[in-house]
Scaffold this motif. Structure first.
Motif, PDB file in Angstrom:
ATOM      1  N   PRO A 174      18.969   2.856   9.782  1.00  0.00           N
ATOM      2  CA  PRO A 174      19.881   3.933  10.189  1.00  0.00           C
ATOM      3  C   PRO A 174      19.494   5.319   9.654  1.00  0.00           C
ATOM      4  CG  PRO A 174      20.958   2.368   8.684  1.00  0.00           C
ATOM      5  CD  PRO A 174      19.665   1.755   9.090  1.00  0.00           C
ATOM      6  N   THR A 175      19.144   5.430   8.385  1.00  0.00           N
ATOM      7  CA  THR A 175      18.791   6.742   7.838  1.00  0.00           C
ATOM      8  C   THR A 175      17.497   7.255   8.462  1.00  0.00           C
ATOM      9  OG1 THR A 175      19.779   6.028   5.755  1.00  0.00           O
ATOM     10  CG2 THR A 175      18.468   8.045   5.704  1.00  0.00           C
ATOM     11  N   GLY A 176      16.527   6.392   8.552  1.00  0.00           N
ATOM     12  CA  GLY A 176      15.250   6.779   9.138  1.00  0.00           C
ATOM     13  C   GLY A 176      15.406   7.239  10.576  1.00  0.00           C
ATOM     14  N   ARG A 177      16.299   6.579  11.313  1.00  0.00           N
ATOM     15  CA  ARG A 177      16.514   6.949  12.707  1.00  0.00           C
ATOM     16  C   ARG A 177      17.132   8.343  12.791  1.00  0.00           C
ATOM     17  NH1 ARG A 177      19.559   2.397  15.136  1.00  0.00           N
ATOM     18  NH2 ARG A 177      17.840   1.211  14.224  1.00  0.00           N
ATOM     19  N   LEU A 178      18.076   8.596  11.901  1.00  0.00           N
ATOM     20  CA  LEU A 178      18.730   9.908  11.848  1.00  0.00           C
ATOM     21  C   LEU A 178      17.718  10.999  11.522  1.00  0.00           C
ATOM     22  CD1 LEU A 178      21.761  10.221  12.285  1.00  0.00           C
ATOM     23  CD2 LEU A 178      22.103  10.114   9.827  1.00  0.00           C
ATOM     24  N   VAL A 179      16.921  10.719  10.515  1.00  0.00           N
ATOM     25  CA  VAL A 179      15.970  11.702  10.013  1.00  0.00           C
ATOM     26  C   VAL A 179      14.742  11.810  10.918  1.00  0.00           C
ATOM     27  CG1 VAL A 179      14.421  12.142   8.075  1.00  0.00           C
ATOM     28  CG2 VAL A 179      16.758  11.374   7.643  1.00  0.00           C
ATOM     29  N   GLY A 180      14.429  10.739  11.616  1.00  0.00           N
ATOM     30  CA  GLY A 180      13.245  10.741  12.462  1.00  0.00           C
ATOM     31  C   GLY A 180      11.973  10.489  11.678  1.00  0.00           C
ATOM     32  N   GLY A 181      12.112   9.840  10.535  1.00  0.00           N
ATOM     33  CA  GLY A 181      10.939   9.537   9.723  1.00  0.00           C
ATOM     34  C   GLY A 181      11.238   8.378   8.797  1.00  0.00           C
ATOM     35  N   VAL A 208       0.855  -1.197   0.000  1.00  0.00           N
ATOM     36  CA  VAL A 208       0.000   0.000   0.000  1.00  0.00           C
ATOM     37  C   VAL A 208       0.884   1.237   0.000  1.00  0.00           C
ATOM     38  CG1 VAL A 208      -1.937  -1.073   1.228  1.00  0.00           C
ATOM     39  CG2 VAL A 208      -0.102   0.020   2.534  1.00  0.00           C
ATOM     40  N   ILE A 209       0.301   2.349  -0.456  1.00  0.00           N
ATOM     41  CA  ILE A 209       0.914   3.645  -0.191  1.00  0.00           C
ATOM     42  C   ILE A 209      -0.098   4.444   0.607  1.00  0.00           C
ATOM     43  CG2 ILE A 209       0.227   4.490  -2.505  1.00  0.00           C
ATOM     44  CD1 ILE A 209       2.628   6.515  -2.107  1.00  0.00           C
ATOM     45  N   ILE A 210       0.360   5.025   1.721  1.00  0.00           N
ATOM     46  CA  ILE A 210      -0.535   5.840   2.543  1.00  0.00           C
ATOM     47  C   ILE A 210      -0.118   7.297   2.448  1.00  0.00           C
ATOM     48  CG2 ILE A 210      -1.153   4.008   4.163  1.00  0.00           C
ATOM     49  CD1 ILE A 210       0.855   5.177   6.150  1.00  0.00           C
ATOM     50  N   GLY A 211      -1.115   8.179   2.383  1.00  0.00           N
ATOM     51  CA  GLY A 211      -0.850   9.611   2.306  1.00  0.00           C
ATOM     52  C   GLY A 211      -2.140  10.390   2.460  1.00  0.00           C
ATOM     53  N   ILE A 243      -2.401   1.756  10.906  1.00  0.00           N
ATOM     54  CA  ILE A 243      -1.196   0.937  11.100  1.00  0.00           C
ATOM     55  C   ILE A 243      -1.539  -0.310  11.940  1.00  0.00           C
ATOM     56  CG2 ILE A 243       1.136   0.857  12.090  1.00  0.00           C
ATOM     57  CD1 ILE A 243       1.036   2.525   9.566  1.00  0.00           C
ATOM     58  N   GLN A 244      -2.369  -0.142  12.965  1.00  0.00           N
ATOM     59  CA  GLN A 244      -2.802  -1.306  13.752  1.00  0.00           C
ATOM     60  C   GLN A 244      -3.563  -2.291  12.874  1.00  0.00           C
ATOM     61  OE1 GLN A 244      -0.643  -1.040  16.418  1.00  0.00           O
ATOM     62  NE2 GLN A 244      -2.263  -2.337  17.255  1.00  0.00           N
ATOM     63  N   VAL A 273       3.552  12.096   2.416  1.00  0.00           N
ATOM     64  CA  VAL A 273       3.091  13.259   3.190  1.00  0.00           C
ATOM     65  C   VAL A 273       1.668  13.041   3.697  1.00  0.00           C
ATOM     66  CG1 VAL A 273       2.633  15.744   3.005  1.00  0.00           C
ATOM     67  CG2 VAL A 273       4.550  14.734   1.743  1.00  0.00           C
ATOM     68  N   PRO A 274       1.316  13.348   4.913  1.00  0.00           N
ATOM     69  CA  PRO A 274       2.143  13.932   5.971  1.00  0.00           C
ATOM     70  C   PRO A 274       2.561  12.930   7.039  1.00  0.00           C
ATOM     71  CG  PRO A 274      -0.160  14.193   6.544  1.00  0.00           C
ATOM     72  CD  PRO A 274      -0.098  13.307   5.316  1.00  0.00           C
ATOM     73  N   HIS A 275       2.715  11.649   6.663  1.00  0.00           N
ATOM     74  CA  HIS A 275       2.810  10.596   7.680  1.00  0.00           C
ATOM     75  C   HIS A 275       4.220  10.110   7.996  1.00  0.00           C
ATOM     76  CE1 HIS A 275      -1.483  10.509   7.486  1.00  0.00           C
ATOM     77  NE2 HIS A 275      -1.552   9.948   6.295  1.00  0.00           N
ATOM     78  N   LYS A 276       5.236  10.658   7.310  1.00  0.00           N
ATOM     79  CA  LYS A 276       6.572  10.054   7.433  1.00  0.00           C
ATOM     80  C   LYS A 276       7.117  10.068   8.859  1.00  0.00           C
ATOM     81  CE  LYS A 276       7.487  11.307   2.684  1.00  0.00           C
ATOM     82  NZ  LYS A 276       8.411  11.790   1.651  1.00  0.00           N
ATOM     83  N   MET A 277       6.922  11.175   9.566  1.00  0.00           N
ATOM     84  CA  MET A 277       7.413  11.262  10.948  1.00  0.00           C
ATOM     85  C   MET A 277       6.550  10.411  11.881  1.00  0.00           C
ATOM     86  SD  MET A 277       9.869  13.214  10.384  1.00  0.00           S
ATOM     87  CE  MET A 277      10.608  14.813  10.300  1.00  0.00           C
ATOM     88  N   ALA A 278       5.228  10.541  11.722  1.00  0.00           N
ATOM     89  CA  ALA A 278       4.315   9.866  12.644  1.00  0.00           C
ATOM     90  C   ALA A 278       4.439   8.346  12.543  1.00  0.00           C
ATOM     91  CB  ALA A 278       2.877  10.305  12.365  1.00  0.00           C
ATOM     92  N   VAL A 279       4.608   7.830  11.330  1.00  0.00           N
ATOM     93  CA  VAL A 279       4.708   6.371  11.177  1.00  0.00           C
ATOM     94  C   VAL A 279       5.925   5.840  11.927  1.00  0.00           C
ATOM     95  CG1 VAL A 279       5.200   4.517   9.518  1.00  0.00           C
ATOM     96  CG2 VAL A 279       3.394   6.168   9.026  1.00  0.00           C
TER      97      VAL A 279
END
Lengths: 269, 269
Positions: A88-95, A15-18, A57-58, A73-79
């Motif tokens: 590693p990249t996601g952890r650095l970026v926080g999303g 899926v793609i969510i946005g 997500i549940q 957008v706009p879910h990258k951080m919240a997910v």
């Protein structure tokens, strides 16, 4: 007839969510890849508003034939706060912009925006090394682009966001990860920069204000947008009129697909 | 290339939920209908175990481009408790096999097993109106068929079940809903009936006993089965040998699609 294999009871799901969802290109991009790879799987769009994200997500966790989630957008951080592990990249970026279901059911995500942006930029002949970059937007995509640009050796990175705390947070994090780069916060004014990137959603809707005043753009500045639709955003249009070189969002998408397909285990042709 | 239109960001979603899911036919049946109707929509299978059902339904509520849910085994009864409203047949039967999202976001379900049976019967030229029906089996499908036959104006309905309480319960409920129909409980003996329906699972396995003694069937009685596989059950085989008219279970499935498509607002070709 469609560009995807016939869907049956055995078909696996991506899926793609946005929010909004209408403009996403992932179905048209990934379904031919899945079909080409002989995978009995299909990618479908799922429109999720921020208030519904946790429930969705549940729900995905309990959908046993779901293999992966592309996040926009706009879910990258919240997910990133709703899954079980982050690369590693996601952890650095926080999303994260892609999430994979592991064989044990855990949801693991990572962020491929920055990598996609960089590959796209270089493929168009624009090496960001040594450039002075103005990054407008410190959200999920902006953070990914910021880290990627710092990693690619920009000389200077100025970060702008209407949310001052967001801009501060990203500037501190990028400076900590890349001490050799001069990282500032500043206004959305291109003076002293030769690479300007819009990483805000401004330009997706016809009545959006521009992310910065194009009158301040000067010939020769490279102006990049991460928005994919419209292909030429009002910012890029105005920038071209000012004599700037423009780099559309589609380049980032194209390059990112390869990275995400690899993450999902879908072979490229 | 598939039997569904190209999926894009604007594509609306339908799902079928079940456990197992591999055997379902809804994607192959509904996607050509959606494509044929020019609808930018696709139906995909979702494998949900009973323990994950509530989370998945909550997730569906937050998926704004999801328009409908086909429900199959074992979720028909449980879903009825997780949605916002149930149509008259579903309420009577206590289960749903299709759920639609209303414009205001409410999930409304109903049960189309009975209606499917009726349409199939009529399409084969057999109007149940005025008939004296013997219904063997008072479970979920039997209940749906019983209510549908009473609503279609059978003169008399005799209900049989090895579980006496089940037969009693269904007989009382049908009689209360359709006071003009004579509803009885009785033995599985066709005397005095001209329509006999097997709504038990007896006949799915080769070594099942017959649901009733075929020696008591007389020429001209219409004998229907709701079992889809085998297409000709031992009961139908024996009934044909007795000179009865036989009506196989597949007709119910085919006709049910039409009823569910109507509920979803998908025009039939």
């Amino acid at each position: 007839m469609g560009h995807q294999a016939t869907i049956t009871g055995t078909t696996r799901l991506f899926v793609i969510i946005g929010d909004p969802i209408e403009q996403v290109r992932s179905p048209q991009v990934f379904n031919p890849l899945l079909t080409g790879a002989g995978r009995d799987a299909v990618l479908v769009p799922v429109h999720v508003r921020p208030g519904g994200l946790a429930a969705v997500i549940q729900g995905f966790r309990a959908m046993d034939n779901l293999d992966g989630i592309v996040v926009t957008v706009p879910h990258k951080m919240a997910v990133a706060h709703l899954i079980d592990d982050i690369g590693p990249t996601g952890r650095l970026v926080g999303g994260v912009n892609a999430v994979r279901r592991e064989p044990d059911g855990r949801l693991v995500g990572d962020m491929f925006d920055g990598q996609g942006f960089l590959i796209g930029l270089r493929r168009a002949g624009h090496d960001p090394k040594g450039r002075r970059a103005l990054l407008v937007g410190a959200g999920g995509a902006g953070s990914a682009v910021g880290f990627a640009l710092a990693g690619a050796g920009v000389e200077r990175l100025t970060i702008v966001d209407v949310d001052a705390a967001k801009a501060d947070g990203l500037a501190s994090a990028v400076a900590a990860a890349h001490p050799q780069v001069r990282v500032d916060r500043g206004p959305a004014v291109p003076d002293g920069h030769d690479l300007v990137i819009n990483a805000t959603p401004l330009g997706m809707r016809p009545d959006d204000p521009l992310p910065l005043d194009p009158a301040r753009l000067t010939p020769g500045i490279l102006v990049a947008d991460i928005i994919m639709k419209p292909a030429v955003t009002p910012l890029l249009h105005a920038a071209a009129a000012q004599g700037c070189i423009v780099h559309p969002g589609k380049a980032m998408l194209d390059s990112q697909v390869e990275a995400i397909a690899g993450f999902f285990g879908i072979p490229m042709p």
